[in-house]
Design a protein around this motif. Structure first.
Motif, mmCIF file in Angstrom:
data_model
loop_
_atom_site.group_PDB
_atom_site.id
_atom_site.type_symbol
_atom_site.label_atom_id
_atom_site.label_comp_id
_atom_site.label_asym_id
_atom_site.label_seq_id
_atom_site.Cartn_x
_atom_site.Cartn_y
_atom_site.Cartn_z
ATOM 1 N N ALA A 29 46.155 39.849 46.872
ATOM 2 C CA ALA A 29 46.768 40.010 45.554
ATOM 3 C C ALA A 29 46.905 38.670 44.852
ATOM 4 O O ALA A 29 46.651 38.560 43.649
ATOM 5 N N SER A 68 44.918 43.562 41.045
ATOM 6 C CA SER A 68 45.687 42.695 41.938
ATOM 7 C C SER A 68 46.564 43.477 42.909
ATOM 8 O O SER A 68 46.776 43.020 44.035
ATOM 9 N N VAL A 69 47.047 44.633 42.540
ATOM 10 C CA VAL A 69 47.907 45.393 43.453
ATOM 11 C C VAL A 69 47.093 46.399 44.264
ATOM 12 O O VAL A 69 47.043 46.336 45.493
ATOM 13 N N ALA A 106 52.005 44.525 46.217
ATOM 14 C CA ALA A 106 50.926 44.581 47.202
ATOM 15 C C ALA A 106 51.480 44.530 48.625
ATOM 16 O O ALA A 106 50.997 45.233 49.510
#
Length: 95
Positions: free
Chosen positions: A40, A63-64, A10
């Motif tokens: 993230a 999350s990314v 990220a």
């Protein structure tokens, strides 16, 4: 330890997003990567607590890539706010 992969990914994508978004002179160099990294961490931890396993693609995508989307939107909002604030200051000074 897998969370570090999400945070590094990220952050790296946040660095790239920093250079793709206009108005770099109106914000700091680390604003976009920092927002992406924090988002993230929050998303990864939240999804882990919700029971999503580390082998799930949804954990990694959220999350990314989700963190980068959040960072881009926040950066665009900050740039717009800064431009509006600068325009108001110029108008107040009669420039």
């Amino acid at each position: 330890m897998y969370i570090l992969l999400a945070l590094i990914g990220a952050c790296a994508l946040g660095i790239g997003a920093h250079y793709l978004i206009g108005g770099r002179e109106l914000r700091g160099v680390v604003v976009t990567p920092a927002i992406a990294t924090a988002a993230a961490a929050i998303l990864y931890t939240s999804l882990q607590w919700a029971g999503v396993g580390e082998d799930s693609i949804w954990l990694w995508l959220a999350s990314v890539l989700g963190a980068v989307v959040v960072a881009v939107l926040a950066t665009l909002a900050l740039v717009a706010l800064r431009r509006r604030s600068d325009a108001e200051a110029r108008a107040a000074l009669g420039i």
